[in-house]
Design an enzyme around this catalytic site. Structure first.
Site, PDB file in Angstrom:
ATOM      1  N   HIS A 135       0.810  -1.221   0.000  1.00 17.57           N
ATOM      2  CA  HIS A 135       0.000   0.000   0.000  1.00 17.57           C
ATOM      3  C   HIS A 135       0.842   1.269   0.000  1.00 17.57           C
ATOM      4  O   HIS A 135       0.326   2.358   0.273  1.00 17.57           O
ATOM      5  CB  HIS A 135      -0.948   0.003   1.199  1.00 17.57           C
ATOM      6  CG  HIS A 135      -1.964  -1.085   1.139  1.00 17.57           C
ATOM      7  ND1 HIS A 135      -2.683  -1.522   2.240  1.00 17.57           N
ATOM      8  CD2 HIS A 135      -2.402  -1.853   0.095  1.00 17.57           C
ATOM      9  CE1 HIS A 135      -3.504  -2.494   1.879  1.00 17.57           C
ATOM     10  NE2 HIS A 135      -3.348  -2.707   0.583  1.00 17.57           N
TER      11      HIS A 135
ATOM     12  N   CYS B 249       3.256  13.684  -6.370  1.00 12.25           N
ATOM     13  CA  CYS B 249       2.439  14.693  -7.036  1.00 12.25           C
ATOM     14  C   CYS B 249       1.487  13.979  -7.991  1.00 12.25           C
ATOM     15  O   CYS B 249       1.920  13.171  -8.818  1.00 12.25           O
ATOM     16  CB  CYS B 249       3.313  15.692  -7.792  1.00 12.25           C
ATOM     17  SG  CYS B 249       2.365  16.873  -8.766  1.00 12.25           S
TER      18      CYS B 249
ATOM     19  N   CYS C  20       5.808  21.363 -10.171  1.00 10.50           N
ATOM     20  CA  CYS C  20       4.806  21.768 -11.164  1.00 10.50           C
ATOM     21  C   CYS C  20       3.616  22.514 -10.578  1.00 10.50           C
ATOM     22  O   CYS C  20       2.739  22.950 -11.334  1.00 10.50           O
ATOM     23  CB  CYS C  20       4.314  20.539 -11.936  1.00 10.50           C
ATOM     24  SG  CYS C  20       3.198  19.476 -10.975  1.00 10.50           S
TER      25      CYS C  20
ATOM     26  N   SER D 105      -3.242  -9.231  10.678  1.00 11.05           N
ATOM     27  CA  SER D 105      -4.211  -8.785   9.683  1.00 11.05           C
ATOM     28  C   SER D 105      -5.521  -9.532   9.849  1.00 11.05           C
ATOM     29  O   SER D 105      -5.533 -10.763   9.952  1.00 11.05           O
ATOM     30  CB  SER D 105      -3.683  -8.995   8.263  1.00 11.05           C
ATOM     31  OG  SER D 105      -4.646  -8.600   7.304  1.00 11.05           O
ATOM     32  N   SER D 106      -6.627  -8.795   9.827  1.00 12.22           N
ATOM     33  CA  SER D 106      -7.945  -9.425   9.855  1.00 12.22           C
ATOM     34  C   SER D 106      -8.345  -9.909   8.470  1.00 12.22           C
ATOM     35  O   SER D 106      -9.360 -10.592   8.323  1.00 12.22           O
ATOM     36  CB  SER D 106      -8.991  -8.425  10.364  1.00 12.22           C
ATOM     37  OG  SER D 106      -9.111  -7.335   9.457  1.00 12.22           O
TER      38      SER D 106
ATOM     39  N   ASN E 184      -2.962 -13.613  14.848  1.00 11.34           N
ATOM     40  CA  ASN E 184      -3.793 -12.411  14.919  1.00 11.34           C
ATOM     41  C   ASN E 184      -4.707 -12.493  16.132  1.00 11.34           C
ATOM     42  O   ASN E 184      -5.188 -13.572  16.483  1.00 11.34           O
ATOM     43  CB  ASN E 184      -4.648 -12.286  13.648  1.00 11.34           C
ATOM     44  CG  ASN E 184      -5.366 -10.950  13.561  1.00 11.34           C
ATOM     45  OD1 ASN E 184      -4.736  -9.907  13.440  1.00 11.34           O
ATOM     46  ND2 ASN E 184      -6.692 -10.970  13.634  1.00 11.34           N
ATOM     47  N   ARG E 185      -4.957 -11.356  16.750  1.00 10.06           N
ATOM     48  CA  ARG E 185      -5.930 -11.317  17.838  1.00 10.06           C
ATOM     49  C   ARG E 185      -7.331 -11.249  17.225  1.00 10.06           C
ATOM     50  O   ARG E 185      -7.661 -10.288  16.544  1.00 10.06           O
ATOM     51  CB  ARG E 185      -5.696 -10.104  18.727  1.00 10.06           C
ATOM     52  CG  ARG E 185      -4.427 -10.202  19.561  1.00 10.06           C
ATOM     53  CD  ARG E 185      -4.435  -9.154  20.663  1.00 10.06           C
ATOM     54  NE  ARG E 185      -3.179  -9.116  21.389  1.00 10.06           N
ATOM     55  CZ  ARG E 185      -2.838  -9.945  22.358  1.00 10.06           C
ATOM     56  NH1 ARG E 185      -3.686 -10.916  22.706  1.00 10.06           N
ATOM     57  NH2 ARG E 185      -1.681  -9.839  22.974  1.00 10.06           N
TER      58      ARG E 185
ATOM     59  N   CYS F 162       1.121 -10.389  18.148  1.00 11.51           N
ATOM     60  CA  CYS F 162       2.295 -10.595  17.284  1.00 11.51           C
ATOM     61  C   CYS F 162       3.608 -10.446  18.053  1.00 11.51           C
ATOM     62  O   CYS F 162       4.552 -11.203  17.834  1.00 11.51           O
ATOM     63  CB  CYS F 162       2.265  -9.604  16.116  1.00 11.51           C
ATOM     64  SG  CYS F 162       0.926  -9.887  14.939  1.00 11.51           S
TER      65      CYS F 162
END
Length: 294
Positions: free
Chosen positions: A124, A132, A187, A234-235, A259-260, A277
């Site tokens: 991500h 920009c 720019c 991660s869920s 994961n919790r 974790c």
């Protein structure tokens, strides 16, 4: 088991160790890995409902951009001080021993690299970079922070220490009136953090690289048992991460999740460890590295 106290968690850790023993690993990590570094997550147990800005909203005009950058100006001053925790360091240790062949992270905080990991796909993007939208020049977030501080003297200080920080590094502010945003120095175009907003697509080349890492774990008919996809924090609530778990399952690659709470990928999982974790990953990493050395 050290910090892993619950008998249920300890049992699932033992089963995870059996799956991981002697096998190469690719990791997929999410926001739950960074909560012990002081960065809140989106969907963990007890997390408040959050409505992050979408890409279309950001592109809608200056009012939305002002709201985003004002919040980010306050939040970045805190997020940049976050330090890797034991979970991040466990993955860096696994990479150094050769067990971890690559890491796909949905996080934008940069803490994997800060911990020493090198083979990282920032699925991500990274909040430490700014792009920009017009000329596509990428510049460091620190440079923009200095420009925003000059344009808005004292703004971050007036927010106060009690302001809540959100998962992507912005802060929850009541008012952003009067905040001045900075254009691209090349720019004059619109600046955006170089991260994937909700409603925006992950670049195809990153997705392809991530699939290639997972594909390399597939068992070989010649006798190679293949590797393991290790999901941490991660869920798997969004498809950008879940698709790799589904892909692994489809190709006979074991999936271990730490994961919790439950995840959207539980049905594809070989073992799920319902634990933190920072407590569980060092145990798994130490054992996996030890089995690789034998």
């Amino acid at each position: 088991m050290g910090a892993v106290q619950s008998s249920t968690v300890a049992s699932s850790v033992e089963r995870a160790l059996d799956v991981l023993a002697g096998r190469r690993v690719v990791a997929l990590t999410g926001a739950g890995l960074s909560t012990d570094s002081g960065i809140p997550d989106y969907r963990g147990p007890g997390s408040p409902a959050r409505t992050p800005m979408t890409f279309d909203e950001f592109r809608s005009g200056e009012p939305a951009q002002r709201r985003y950058w004002a919040r980010s100006h306050v939040g970045w001053a805190r997020m940049r001080r976050a330090e890797p925790n034991d979970g991040h360091r466990a993955f860096a240790d696994l990479e150094r021993t050769g067990v971890l062949r690559g890491l796909i992270t949905q996080n934008v905080d940069g803490l994997h690299r800060a911990a020493g990991s090198r083979s990282v796909i920032d699925l991500h993007g990274r909040i430490a970079d700014v792009i920009c939208l017009d000329c596509h020049q990428v510049t460091p977030r620190d440079h923009l922070q200095a420009r925003l501080a000059e344009l808005n003297p004292g703004f971050a200080a007036t927010a106060g220490p009690a302001v809540e920080t959100a998962p992507d590094g912005d802060a929850v502010l009541e008012s952003v009136e009067g905040f001045r945003i900075a254009p691209c120095t090349a720019c004059g175009g619109v600046l955006k953090p170089d991260v994937v907003f909700f409603g925006e697509n992950v670049p195809r080349d990153r997705v392809a690289q991530a699939y290639a890492l997972v594909d390399a774990l597939a068992p070989d008919p010649s006798g190679d048992p293949g590797g393991v996809l290790l999901v941490a924090g991660s869920s798997l609530a969004v498809m950008s991460g879940l698709r790799f778990v589904r892909h692994a399952f489809k190709h006979g690659i074991p999936v271990v999740i730490v994961n919790r709470g439950r995840t959207r990928g539980d049905e594809f999982t070989t073992v799920r460890v319902d634990g933190g974790c920072s407590e569980v990953l060092p145990v798994l990493a130490a054992a996996a590295a030890g089995s690789a050395a034998v």
